[in-house]
Design a protein around this motif. Structure first.
Motif, PDB file in Angstrom:
ATOM      1  N   GLN A 194      90.674  76.487 -22.306  1.00 53.85           N
ATOM      2  CA  GLN A 194      90.705  76.299 -20.960  1.00 53.85           C
ATOM      3  C   GLN A 194      90.980  74.702 -20.662  1.00 53.85           C
ATOM      4  N   SER A 198      94.087  72.510 -19.325  1.00 55.59           N
ATOM      5  CA  SER A 198      93.690  71.753 -18.022  1.00 55.59           C
ATOM      6  C   SER A 198      93.921  70.235 -18.339  1.00 55.59           C
ATOM      7  N   GLU A 205      95.897  81.643 -19.611  1.00 58.93           N
ATOM      8  CA  GLU A 205      94.867  82.501 -19.468  1.00 58.93           C
ATOM      9  C   GLU A 205      93.919  83.144 -20.350  1.00 58.93           C
TER      10      GLU A 205
END
Length: 223
Positions: A194, A198, A205
């Motif tokens: 994640q 980012s 997901e």
């Protein structure tokens, strides 16, 4: 050499020969004849420099691997990305271990006068010394292995066995955790993925099972 000459001289004269033989036996067992304080001090300083260089090298490799993982995420190659992330996590653990070991090396250099003048291992230095000995078997740093050898020569080889039997007793907890070879948990892998997604603006997901476990952990107050 000196203790051998002394032993022959006193054995011939019969003066305290039995007592001296006992002392020699204890000395050999403790390893005091092989201890070199200058070698220890020099290598403790070298350990600091080497660990600092290795941290920089590992950090650069981690940065490169994260870029590669980002490319895998863009190409929807999730399994390969997860495997690569596990390697990155282990590298991060190693960097954290280097940090702790560098701090302990700095402490031991600062308090070297105590090591030099006290025969027994002082309680205030026990965690640092035991951690260095424990890590020497698990981290590929030549200077660290030299330090461990000198510590064992000074304090006795039995110390290594004691450490291996009960590492949680005298070794720094973070070192035991970071140097233990285990597979990173799915939640941690998902968190890394994640964060990488980012950082590189990639839609991502996490797997449902990882997300579920993460929710359970947060609900239990864990992080």
């Amino acid at each position: 050499i000196h203790h051998r000459i002394y032993l022959r001289t006193h054995t011939r004269s019969g003066t305290n020969s039995v007592a001296y033989l006992v002392a020699i036996g204890k000395g050999l067992k403790m390893g005091i004849f092989g201890y070199d304080k200058t070698k220890l001090k020099v290598n403790l300083k070298l350990v600091q420099n080497r660990l600092n260089l290795m941290k920089s090298k590992e950090a650069a490799l981690v940065k490169q691997k994260k870029r590669e993982i980002a490319d895998l995420l863009r190409g929807d190659r999730m399994e390969q990305a997860r495997i690569r992330v596990e390697h990155v996590i282990r590298q991060d653990w190693m960097i954290e271990a280097y940090d702790v070991l560098e701090l302990f090396a700095d402490l031991l250099v600062a308090r070297f006068g105590l090591i030099e003048h006290e025969k027994a291992l002082l309680p205030d230095l026990r965690e640092a010394v035991c951690t260095m000995i424990y890590a020497a078997k698990r981290v590929d740093v030549k200077e660290l292995k030299v330090c461990a050898k000198e510590f064992l020569s000074k304090y006795g080889s039995h110390l290594s066995n004691d450490i291996e039997k009960k590492p949680d007793q005298d070794v720094n907890a973070r070192i035991v955790q970071k140097l233990r070879y285990t597979t990173p948990e799915g939640t941690l892998v998902a968190q890394y993925l994640q964060q990488i997604a980012s950082d590189y603006d990639i839609p991502y997901e996490p797997e449902p099972e990882d997300l579920l476990v993460s929710i359970i952990f947060k609900g239990a107050g864990c992080s």
